[in-house]
Design a protein around this motif. Structure first.
Motif, PDB file in Angstrom:
ATOM      1  N   GLU A 158     -23.655  18.244   2.496  1.00  0.00           N
ATOM      2  CA  GLU A 158     -24.125  17.482   3.654  1.00  0.00           C
ATOM      3  C   GLU A 158     -23.176  16.345   4.012  1.00  0.00           C
ATOM      4  O   GLU A 158     -23.300  15.753   5.080  1.00  0.00           O
ATOM      5  N   ASP A 159     -22.216  16.033   3.119  1.00  0.00           N
ATOM      6  CA  ASP A 159     -21.263  14.960   3.366  1.00  0.00           C
ATOM      7  C   ASP A 159     -19.998  15.245   2.564  1.00  0.00           C
ATOM      8  O   ASP A 159     -19.896  16.293   1.906  1.00  0.00           O
ATOM      9  N   VAL A 160     -19.033  14.334   2.616  1.00  0.00           N
ATOM     10  CA  VAL A 160     -17.747  14.566   1.945  1.00  0.00           C
ATOM     11  C   VAL A 160     -17.934  14.684   0.436  1.00  0.00           C
ATOM     12  O   VAL A 160     -17.338  15.553  -0.211  1.00  0.00           O
ATOM     13  N   LYS A 161     -18.765  13.837  -0.138  1.00  0.00           N
ATOM     14  CA  LYS A 161     -18.989  13.861  -1.589  1.00  0.00           C
ATOM     15  C   LYS A 161     -19.533  15.205  -2.048  1.00  0.00           C
ATOM     16  O   LYS A 161     -19.001  15.823  -2.995  1.00  0.00           O
ATOM     17  N   THR A 162     -20.576  15.699  -1.388  1.00  0.00           N
ATOM     18  CA  THR A 162     -21.168  16.964  -1.812  1.00  0.00           C
ATOM     19  C   THR A 162     -20.266  18.149  -1.478  1.00  0.00           C
ATOM     20  O   THR A 162     -20.275  19.154  -2.187  1.00  0.00           O
ATOM     21  N   LEU A 163     -19.455  18.036  -0.422  1.00  0.00           N
ATOM     22  CA  LEU A 163     -18.484  19.093  -0.130  1.00  0.00           C
ATOM     23  C   LEU A 163     -17.466  19.209  -1.252  1.00  0.00           C
ATOM     24  O   LEU A 163     -17.167  20.318  -1.730  1.00  0.00           O
ATOM     25  N   LYS A 164     -16.935  18.076  -1.694  1.00  0.00           N
ATOM     26  CA  LYS A 164     -15.945  18.091  -2.779  1.00  0.00           C
ATOM     27  C   LYS A 164     -16.553  18.648  -4.057  1.00  0.00           C
ATOM     28  O   LYS A 164     -15.923  19.445  -4.764  1.00  0.00           O
ATOM     29  N   GLU A 165     -17.784  18.245  -4.349  1.00  0.00           N
ATOM     30  CA  GLU A 165     -18.449  18.748  -5.556  1.00  0.00           C
ATOM     31  C   GLU A 165     -18.641  20.260  -5.487  1.00  0.00           C
ATOM     32  O   GLU A 165     -18.435  20.971  -6.481  1.00  0.00           O
ATOM     33  N   THR A 166     -19.022  20.751  -4.321  1.00  0.00           N
ATOM     34  CA  THR A 166     -19.257  22.187  -4.159  1.00  0.00           C
ATOM     35  C   THR A 166     -17.952  22.975  -4.245  1.00  0.00           C
ATOM     36  O   THR A 166     -17.888  24.012  -4.917  1.00  0.00           O
ATOM     37  N   LEU A 167     -16.920  22.492  -3.582  1.00  0.00           N
ATOM     38  CA  LEU A 167     -15.631  23.186  -3.635  1.00  0.00           C
ATOM     39  C   LEU A 167     -15.081  23.210  -5.058  1.00  0.00           C
ATOM     40  O   LEU A 167     -14.497  24.212  -5.491  1.00  0.00           O
ATOM     41  N   LYS A 168     -15.285  22.142  -5.795  1.00  0.00           N
ATOM     42  CA  LYS A 168     -14.837  22.101  -7.191  1.00  0.00           C
ATOM     43  C   LYS A 168     -15.597  23.124  -8.030  1.00  0.00           C
ATOM     44  O   LYS A 168     -15.017  23.842  -8.845  1.00  0.00           O
ATOM     45  N   ALA A 169     -16.904  23.208  -7.778  1.00  0.00           N
ATOM     46  CA  ALA A 169     -17.732  24.168  -8.519  1.00  0.00           C
ATOM     47  C   ALA A 169     -17.350  25.611  -8.206  1.00  0.00           C
ATOM     48  O   ALA A 169     -17.584  26.507  -9.023  1.00  0.00           O
ATOM     49  N   LEU A 170     -16.774  25.823  -7.025  1.00  0.00           N
ATOM     50  CA  LEU A 170     -16.428  27.182  -6.591  1.00  0.00           C
ATOM     51  C   LEU A 170     -14.960  27.516  -6.797  1.00  0.00           C
ATOM     52  O   LEU A 170     -14.490  28.539  -6.307  1.00  0.00           O
ATOM     53  N   GLU A 171     -14.225  26.682  -7.498  1.00  0.00           N
ATOM     54  CA  GLU A 171     -12.807  26.956  -7.755  1.00  0.00           C
ATOM     55  C   GLU A 171     -12.661  28.316  -8.428  1.00  0.00           C
ATOM     56  O   GLU A 171     -13.370  28.636  -9.373  1.00  0.00           O
ATOM     57  N   GLY A 172     -11.741  29.122  -7.917  1.00  0.00           N
ATOM     58  CA  GLY A 172     -11.531  30.455  -8.468  1.00  0.00           C
ATOM     59  C   GLY A 172     -12.463  31.506  -7.922  1.00  0.00           C
ATOM     60  O   GLY A 172     -12.395  32.662  -8.301  1.00  0.00           O
TER      61      GLY A 172
END
Length: 318
Positions: free
Chosen positions: A297-311
């Motif tokens: 919903e914001d930059v913080k949660t986007l970064k967290e989600t993208l990190k969780a989806l690495e690979g």
């Protein structure tokens, strides 16, 4: 292997400032807000970014505002290579799901939900209907509660959200009586919700009739990915079923818990709530302990989600 589902929030998730931070950083998100402004008769971008809250909370503004924000965030995820295997949305969120599945274009779906909000508000005069969340009772108990309160007016189950939380809708006197009965039956808590109409009850059947006329004007396409329907928790993709279910959805119970379980049964193990708030993430954690719950919903949660989806691209062979 991650099997990703996008889940989109419904009315009640709105707040002033939603989408602003991401839209200012990601042109693809800002483009969605600009598209929405072009097809609506209000400055929805300003309303999302700056409020005021009292205008944002008017149903015919709320619905396109949440939808636009959700689709803007979905555009960012798509640009990052995160494409879901399956999608679903709670009530209003179902329209974001169909748009994400390329069944309905952005320029058509946003004005459609504005009209949907208007029809839903017009169906029942303010002060006549209400909704309440009931915590701690089972599905069968809540159906019994509604039956026992029926002498006081219309009261029906509106949302089967997750274990321990069910929402009822109907006429105010009947809703208040149902809350009393629920407490007598052992409910941990009941809460009257801050909404302006008894959504997903038979009181809104006239809104479904008006919505049908608008849906008939729109050229839906078959979905490019499975979409789970609110009204029966089934996978739908053909155009006639989409329209019929969207009409039914206005005055039928939302089977959200069942919809989530259907997606899990279909192999989905990673759920991303796309849009304002974290209500669906909260529901998901109560529905299953075996899934991964993310949100954007914001930059913080986007970064967290993208990190969780690495690979993720490697794992899925995309």
């Amino acid at each position: 292997m991650k099997k990703i589902a996008f889940i989109f929030p419904g009315q009640g998730a709105q707040y002033s400032g939603m989408g602003k931070e991401l839209a200012c950083l990601y042109p693809e998100a800002m483009e969605v807000f600009d598209q929405a402004n072009e097809v609506l008769n209000i400055d929805i971008k300003k309303l999302c970014f700056d409020g005021p809250e009292e205008q944002l909370n008017i149903t015919e503004n709320t619905q396109p505002a949440i939808l636009t924000t959700s689709l803007a965030i979905a555009a960012i995820l798509k640009n990052q290579g995160i494409i879901p295997h399956m999608v679903a949305g709670l009530s209003l969120g179902e329209y974001a799901a169909f748009s994400t599945a390329d069944s309905i274009a952005i320029e058509e779906v946003i004005p459609l939900v504005q009209k949907r909000g208007k029809f839903m508000q017009e169906a029942v005069p303010i002060g006549v209907g209400a909704m309440a969340a009931v915590m701690g009772l089972s599905k069968s108990q809540m159906i019994e509660v509604c039956d026992l309160a029926a002498d006081y007016g219309i009261v029906e189950v509106a949302n089967f959200n997750c274990p321990g939380q069910i929402v009822i809708a109907g006429e105010i006197k009947a809703i208040n009586k149902a809350c009393e009965i629920a407490k007598d039956m052992g409910s941990k808590r009941t809460k009257i919700l801050p909404v302006s109409a008894p959504f997903h009850s038979s009181l809104l059947s006239s809104a479904g009739t008006k919505l049908k006329n608008e849906l008939d004007k729109i050229k839906f396409k078959e979905t490019k990915m499975p979409v789970i329907s609110n009204v029966d928790a089934s996978i739908i993709g053909d155009v006639s079923t989409i329209k019929n279910n969207l009409i039914k959805q206005v005055s039928s119970s939302v089977l959200w818990e069942e919809s989530m379980n259907k997606m899990i049964a279909e192999g989905m193990n990673t759920f991303i709530e796309v849009g304002p708030g974290k209500t669906l993430t909260s529901f998901a954690k109560k529905i299953s302990k075996e899934i991964t719950c993310l949100r954007v919903e914001d930059v913080k949660t986007l970064k967290e989600t993208l990190k969780a989806l690495e690979g993720w691209e490697v794992e899925t062979g995309k």
